[in-house]
Design a protein around this motif. Structure first.
Motif, PDB file in Angstrom:
ATOM      1  N   MET A  15       0.831  -1.203   0.000  1.00 29.23           N
ATOM      2  CA  MET A  15       0.000   0.000   0.000  1.00 29.23           C
ATOM      3  C   MET A  15       0.868   1.256   0.000  1.00 29.23           C
ATOM      4  SD  MET A  15      -3.130  -0.973   2.591  1.00 29.23           S
ATOM      5  CE  MET A  15      -3.882   0.665   2.442  1.00 29.23           C
ATOM      6  N   ILE A  16       1.983   1.212   0.718  1.00 31.59           N
ATOM      7  CA  ILE A  16       2.896   2.356   0.736  1.00 31.59           C
ATOM      8  C   ILE A  16       3.595   2.508  -0.618  1.00 31.59           C
ATOM      9  CG2 ILE A  16       5.079   3.190   1.697  1.00 31.59           C
ATOM     10  CD1 ILE A  16       4.149   2.200   4.403  1.00 31.59           C
ATOM     11  N   ASP A  17       4.027   1.388  -1.182  1.00 37.52           N
ATOM     12  CA  ASP A  17       4.755   1.433  -2.455  1.00 37.52           C
ATOM     13  C   ASP A  17       3.819   1.746  -3.620  1.00 37.52           C
ATOM     14  OD1 ASP A  17       6.712   1.105  -4.403  1.00 37.52           O
ATOM     15  OD2 ASP A  17       6.389  -1.042  -4.524  1.00 37.52           O
ATOM     16  N   ARG A  18       2.633   1.129  -3.632  1.00 41.37           N
ATOM     17  CA  ARG A  18       1.614   1.309  -4.667  1.00 41.37           C
ATOM     18  C   ARG A  18       2.178   1.098  -6.075  1.00 41.37           C
ATOM     19  NH1 ARG A  18      -1.662   4.582  -7.660  1.00 41.37           N
ATOM     20  NH2 ARG A  18      -0.138   6.254  -7.700  1.00 41.37           N
ATOM     21  N   GLY A  19       3.066   0.109  -6.204  1.00 41.11           N
ATOM     22  CA  GLY A  19       3.550  -0.282  -7.519  1.00 41.11           C
ATOM     23  C   GLY A  19       4.635   0.583  -8.111  1.00 41.11           C
ATOM     24  N   ARG A  20       5.014   1.652  -7.427  1.00 46.31           N
ATOM     25  CA  ARG A  20       5.972   2.574  -8.050  1.00 46.31           C
ATOM     26  C   ARG A  20       7.357   1.949  -8.215  1.00 46.31           C
ATOM     27  NH1 ARG A  20       6.150   6.731  -4.183  1.00 46.31           N
ATOM     28  NH2 ARG A  20       4.940   5.307  -2.912  1.00 46.31           N
ATOM     29  N   SER A  21       7.785   1.156  -7.238  1.00 46.40           N
ATOM     30  CA  SER A  21       9.137   0.605  -7.332  1.00 46.40           C
ATOM     31  C   SER A  21       9.274  -0.357  -8.509  1.00 46.40           C
ATOM     32  CB  SER A  21       9.517  -0.100  -6.027  1.00 46.40           C
ATOM     33  OG  SER A  21       8.656  -1.194  -5.770  1.00 46.40           O
ATOM     34  N   ASP A  22       8.157  -0.955  -8.959  1.00 48.01           N
ATOM     35  CA  ASP A  22       8.211  -1.860 -10.109  1.00 48.01           C
ATOM     36  C   ASP A  22       8.232  -1.107 -11.427  1.00 48.01           C
ATOM     37  OD1 ASP A  22       8.146  -4.083  -8.460  1.00 48.01           O
ATOM     38  OD2 ASP A  22       5.951  -4.230  -8.510  1.00 48.01           O
ATOM     39  N   HIS A  23       7.960   0.204 -11.396  1.00 48.63           N
ATOM     40  CA  HIS A  23       7.817   0.943 -12.643  1.00 48.63           C
ATOM     41  C   HIS A  23       8.896   2.013 -12.850  1.00 48.63           C
ATOM     42  CE1 HIS A  23       3.826  -0.898 -12.208  1.00 48.63           C
ATOM     43  NE2 HIS A  23       3.820  -0.878 -13.514  1.00 48.63           N
ATOM     44  N   TYR A  24       9.858   2.095 -11.930  1.00 51.34           N
ATOM     45  CA  TYR A  24      11.022   2.924 -12.226  1.00 51.34           C
ATOM     46  C   TYR A  24      11.770   2.254 -13.370  1.00 51.34           C
ATOM     47  CZ  TYR A  24      10.516   5.381  -7.723  1.00 51.34           C
ATOM     48  OH  TYR A  24      10.069   6.133  -6.675  1.00 51.34           O
ATOM     49  N   ALA A  25      11.825   2.893 -14.519  1.00 51.85           N
ATOM     50  CA  ALA A  25      12.507   2.267 -15.651  1.00 51.85           C
ATOM     51  C   ALA A  25      14.000   2.118 -15.378  1.00 51.85           C
ATOM     52  CB  ALA A  25      12.281   3.092 -16.918  1.00 51.85           C
ATOM     53  N   HIS A  26      14.581   3.128 -14.731  1.00 53.49           N
ATOM     54  CA  HIS A  26      16.022   3.098 -14.492  1.00 53.49           C
ATOM     55  C   HIS A  26      16.365   3.786 -13.178  1.00 53.49           C
ATOM     56  CE1 HIS A  26      16.935   1.554 -18.474  1.00 53.49           C
ATOM     57  NE2 HIS A  26      16.105   2.439 -18.966  1.00 53.49           N
ATOM     58  N   LEU A  27      16.974   3.030 -12.287  1.00 45.70           N
ATOM     59  CA  LEU A  27      17.592   3.589 -11.102  1.00 45.70           C
ATOM     60  C   LEU A  27      19.038   3.114 -11.083  1.00 45.70           C
ATOM     61  CD1 LEU A  27      14.920   3.055  -8.282  1.00 45.70           C
ATOM     62  CD2 LEU A  27      15.512   5.195  -9.435  1.00 45.70           C
ATOM     63  N   TYR A  28      19.957   4.083 -11.092  1.00 41.81           N
ATOM     64  CA  TYR A  28      21.370   3.761 -11.081  1.00 41.81           C
ATOM     65  C   TYR A  28      22.033   4.406  -9.870  1.00 41.81           C
ATOM     66  CZ  TYR A  28      20.542   2.529 -15.985  1.00 41.81           C
ATOM     67  OH  TYR A  28      20.055   1.975 -17.143  1.00 41.81           O
ATOM     68  N   THR A  29      23.220   3.948  -9.558  1.00 42.71           N
ATOM     69  CA  THR A  29      24.017   4.637  -8.551  1.00 42.71           C
ATOM     70  C   THR A  29      24.426   6.004  -9.114  1.00 42.71           C
ATOM     71  OG1 THR A  29      26.127   3.795  -9.352  1.00 42.71           O
ATOM     72  CG2 THR A  29      24.915   2.425  -7.747  1.00 42.71           C
ATOM     73  N   PRO A  30      24.788   6.957  -8.263  1.00 44.51           N
ATOM     74  CA  PRO A  30      25.274   8.236  -8.793  1.00 44.51           C
ATOM     75  C   PRO A  30      26.434   8.065  -9.769  1.00 44.51           C
ATOM     76  CG  PRO A  30      24.794   8.451  -6.452  1.00 44.51           C
ATOM     77  CD  PRO A  30      24.641   6.992  -6.789  1.00 44.51           C
ATOM     78  N   GLU A  31      27.316   7.118  -9.469  1.00 43.86           N
ATOM     79  CA  GLU A  31      28.468   6.904 -10.348  1.00 43.86           C
ATOM     80  C   GLU A  31      28.015   6.390 -11.725  1.00 43.86           C
ATOM     81  OE1 GLU A  31      29.534   7.084  -6.243  1.00 43.86           O
ATOM     82  OE2 GLU A  31      28.158   5.690  -7.245  1.00 43.86           O
ATOM     83  N   GLU A  32      27.016   5.516 -11.737  1.00 43.78           N
ATOM     84  CA  GLU A  32      26.513   4.996 -13.011  1.00 43.78           C
ATOM     85  C   GLU A  32      25.795   6.077 -13.817  1.00 43.78           C
ATOM     86  OE1 GLU A  32      25.757   0.303 -11.789  1.00 43.78           O
ATOM     87  OE2 GLU A  32      24.237   1.826 -11.301  1.00 43.78           O
ATOM     88  N   TRP A  33      25.044   6.954 -13.139  1.00 42.97           N
ATOM     89  CA  TRP A  33      24.425   8.077 -13.849  1.00 42.97           C
ATOM     90  C   TRP A  33      25.499   8.968 -14.480  1.00 42.97           C
ATOM     91  CZ3 TRP A  33      20.009   8.171 -15.863  1.00 42.97           C
ATOM     92  CH2 TRP A  33      18.851   7.710 -15.234  1.00 42.97           C
ATOM     93  N   GLU A  34      26.554   9.229 -13.740  1.00 43.49           N
ATOM     94  CA  GLU A  34      27.627  10.079 -14.274  1.00 43.49           C
ATOM     95  C   GLU A  34      28.242   9.458 -15.521  1.00 43.49           C
ATOM     96  OE1 GLU A  34      30.251  10.801 -10.961  1.00 43.49           O
ATOM     97  OE2 GLU A  34      28.558  11.473  -9.715  1.00 43.49           O
ATOM     98  N   GLU A  35      28.395   8.144 -15.520  1.00 42.65           N
ATOM     99  CA  GLU A  35      28.937   7.467 -16.698  1.00 42.65           C
ATOM    100  C   GLU A  35      27.993   7.607 -17.891  1.00 42.65           C
ATOM    101  OE1 GLU A  35      29.595   3.444 -15.562  1.00 42.65           O
ATOM    102  OE2 GLU A  35      31.256   3.922 -14.185  1.00 42.65           O
ATOM    103  N   LYS A  36      26.694   7.518 -17.666  1.00 42.22           N
ATOM    104  CA  LYS A  36      25.724   7.636 -18.758  1.00 42.22           C
ATOM    105  C   LYS A  36      25.679   9.063 -19.311  1.00 42.22           C
ATOM    106  CE  LYS A  36      22.871   3.661 -17.787  1.00 42.22           C
ATOM    107  NZ  LYS A  36      23.324   3.008 -19.047  1.00 42.22           N
ATOM    108  N   LEU A  37      25.777  10.055 -18.431  1.00 35.60           N
ATOM    109  CA  LEU A  37      25.821  11.432 -18.894  1.00 35.60           C
ATOM    110  C   LEU A  37      27.067  11.676 -19.740  1.00 35.60           C
ATOM    111  CD1 LEU A  37      24.651  13.172 -15.599  1.00 35.60           C
ATOM    112  CD2 LEU A  37      23.324  12.948 -17.704  1.00 35.60           C
ATOM    113  N   GLU A  38      28.181  11.138 -19.288  1.00 32.80           N
ATOM    114  CA  GLU A  38      29.432  11.263 -20.033  1.00 32.80           C
ATOM    115  C   GLU A  38      29.311  10.601 -21.405  1.00 32.80           C
ATOM    116  OE1 GLU A  38      33.592  12.003 -20.738  1.00 32.80           O
ATOM    117  OE2 GLU A  38      32.300  12.742 -19.124  1.00 32.80           O
ATOM    118  N   ALA A  39      28.713   9.409 -21.443  1.00 33.44           N
ATOM    119  CA  ALA A  39      28.570   8.677 -22.706  1.00 33.44           C
ATOM    120  C   ALA A  39      27.658   9.396 -23.678  1.00 33.44           C
ATOM    121  CB  ALA A  39      28.039   7.273 -22.427  1.00 33.44           C
TER     122      ALA A  39
END
Length: 261
Positions: free
Chosen positions: A154-178
Motif C-alpha cells: 500500500m505504501i509502495d503502490r507499484g511505483r518501485s516496479d515501474h522505475y525504468a532506471h535507477l542507477y548509482t550516482p556513479e553509473e548516472w555520471e557514466e551515462k551522462l558522459e557517454a
C-alpha cells in the motif's frame, strides 16, 4: 504547477489540482489519478509568473491540456521520450527534466537532450538513484513479518516496479558522459527523509480525502483548506532545508547541471 510557482506565479486559494482527477476507486490498482481533466477545470491565477517556458512536453494528453490552461508555455507537445525529440539541433539554451529515469530508452533520451542543447546551453536533470529503494528494501527485508506485505504494498503502490532506471550516482555520471554531456555541477535536492515524506505522506488515503473535500460546499472547502495550509506550513517549514535528515544517509535524488561537450 511547480514550474509555474517557481517562476513567480500564484493561485487563488479556491483552486487546487485535485479538482480534475479520476480513477479514485482504482488508486491501489496503480492508476494515475491525475491523468485527467474536466470541462470546468480552470486555474484561478492570482499572480502571473515573471517568465515563460518556451516548450513543454508530456506523453499524457490530459496533463498537457491542464498545462495549456496556465498560458505559461509557448508550445506544448505530446511526446514519448523513448523516441527522438521533435526539435532541431541546438535549439534550447536550457533544458529541464525530472523524469529521465522513467524513460525506458534512457541512453537515446540522454543523447537527444545533448543534441537539442545549444553549444552554450545547460541541462538540469533531476535523477533518482538506487538510494530511493533503501526504505522499501528495509521494510521488505527487516519488517515484513511484523508489518505484512499488504502494508508495504500500500505504501509502495507499484511505483518501485515501474522505475525504468535507477542507477548509482556513479553509473548516472557514466551515462551522462557517454551521451556527450559534461557535468558542471551536482547537488542533492532532497534527503531520504524528504523522499519518504513525499512518497508516502497522505498518499494512501488521498483518494478518500479528495472525495471528501469535493463533496463539501465550495466555501466550506476553501475555509478548511486555509486551516490545513496554516497547520501544515508550521509543521513542514522547519524541515525544508535540502540537507535536513534525522540520520546521515546518501541522497536518493541529485540534480545534475550539464553542458554539451
Amino acid at each position: 504547477m511547480f514550474s509555474f510557482l517557481l517562476a513567480g506565479g500564484d493561485f487563488g486559494t479556491e483552486f487546487d489540482i485535485f479538482g480534475a482527477t479520476e480513477n479514485l476507486d482504482n488508486f491501489f490498482q496503480n492508476k494515475d489519478i491525475y491523468n485527467a481533466t474536466s470541462e470546468d477545470y480552470s486555474p484561478v491565477i492570482r499572480d502571473r509568473p515573471d517568465r515563460r517556458i518556451t516548450v513543454g512536453t508530456d506523453w499524457k494528453q490530459p496533463l498537457l491540456d491542464k498545462a495549456a490552461e496556465l498560458d505559461f508555455y509557448d508550445e506544448l507537445h505530446q511526446h514519448d521520450n523513448n523516441q527522438p525529440l521533435p526539435f532541431e539541433d541546438n535549439r534550447f539554451k536550457t533544458v529541464f527534466s525530472n523524469s529521465v529515469y522513467w524513460v525506458e530508452n534512457v541512453e537515446l533520451h540522454l543523447d537527444e537532450i545533448a543534441r537539442v542543447l545549444a553549444d552554450d546551453g545547460q541541462g538540469h536533470l533531476v535523477l533518482k538513484n538506487t538510494n530511493v529503494r533503501n526504505f522499501l528494501n528495509t521494510l521488505w527485508n527487516q519488517w515484513e513479518d511484523e508489518l505484512g506485505n499488504e502494508f508495504i504494498e500500500m505504501i509502495d503502490r507499484g511505483r518501485s516496479d515501474h522505475y525504468a532506471h535507477l542507477y548509482t550516482p556513479e553509473e548516472w555520471e557514466e551515462k551522462l558522459e557517454a551521451a556527450g554531456l559534461d557535468i558542471v555541477q551536482q547537488r542533492a535536492t532532497v534527503t531520504q527523509a524528504h523522499s519518504r515524506m513525499w512518497d508516502i505522506g497522505l498518499r494512501p488515503i488521498s483518494p478518500y480525502l479528495i472525495r471528501m473535500a469535493y463533496s463539501m460546499p465550495k466555501d466550506q472547502r476553501v475555509e478548511l483548506k486555509e486551516d490545513w495550509i496554516e497547520t501544515w506550513y508550521k509543521m513542514l517549514e522547519p524541515l525544508c532545508s535540502p540537507t535536513w535528515d534525522y540520520s546521515d544517509r546518501p541522497s536518493p535524488e541529485i540534480v545534475y547541471t550539464v553542458t554539451p561537450k
